[in-house]
Design an enzyme around this catalytic site. Sequence first.
Site: not given
Length: 337
Positions: A243, A272, A291
């Site tokens: 993360r 992100e 991601h």
Amino acid sequence: MPRQVVRLNLWTDPAFDRIVGASPDAALTVVDLASPPEAILAQLGEADIYHVSAAKDEVPPQWQVTRELIRRCPRLICASTSGAGYDTVDVDACTEHGILVVNQAGGNAASVAEHAFGLMLAVTRRIVESDHLLKTASGFSREDLMGRELSGQTLGLVGIGHIGRYTARLAQAFGMHVLATDPYLDAAEIQARGARPVPLDELLTSSDVVSLHCPRTAETRNLFGAAAFRSMKRGALFISTARGGIHDEAALYDALAAGHLGGAGLDVWNVEPPPSDHPLLTLPNVVSTYHTAGVTHEGRRKVAAMAAEQIVALCAGTLPGRIVNPDALPAFLRRLG
């Protein structure tokens, strides 16, 4: 009466709607994010179970499971996230209000572990650099792009849960030595999962590659800053499919730009996607993705089915198997009567 299950109209594998929709104990509502806020709030206010994306930048802040949203959703008994993470849920607030938080830990473990190894290979073998030069330049030799083997190197895993354990198996297949640190597991269990247990400081000084597989919590936020990067071996690689926020991006850039670290593979970011002018994106020895480690057809399908089956079981009166906040159980059971 069936339990009201609500989700936002973010992309979800069709397995979720199919499984929940087939249950006589659940009624599914898909909320259109383009609706007026008052309409969205009215639909969420009727939810017994709110299935929410685990990616914080996908869910508008006002529709994340915060204290304010909980106050406006008096029927809510369960917040279900779409992955192993739960960044979009205030777990403490849920616990205080007797709301179970459940996740889908392990559903995309193979996908994330494979992606972590993809990043390791891309950095060590300079695959992205080679691709870029072949497309944009000439006059360079193969030796200009010489990389290194993973075989024989030491991999340090920070966290050896579902994903870390799978990563350890892949590392062994590559002929790597595997170290791991995990405060939630004893030494015997870490060994059973394929790694030699060591403290974090020893892992940093001994590993050729450090790969993060821990959740972002109060304990792990900014765990990797300037001091941690200085402790790593000169030339070591840093990999994260965990993360954003666990590592300090500015400190990582400094360690790479100074030549102390040999490269990084990054799938997760503070924001992100990261802005196109992000300093880390300017470095040739950084391989970056958006991601997407768990975003495979197989991973998304497994996670969607796991979430739906867990919700259907809860609607039928069975406690879910992947509870993030077991301390909420007494209040949760009282609310059920």
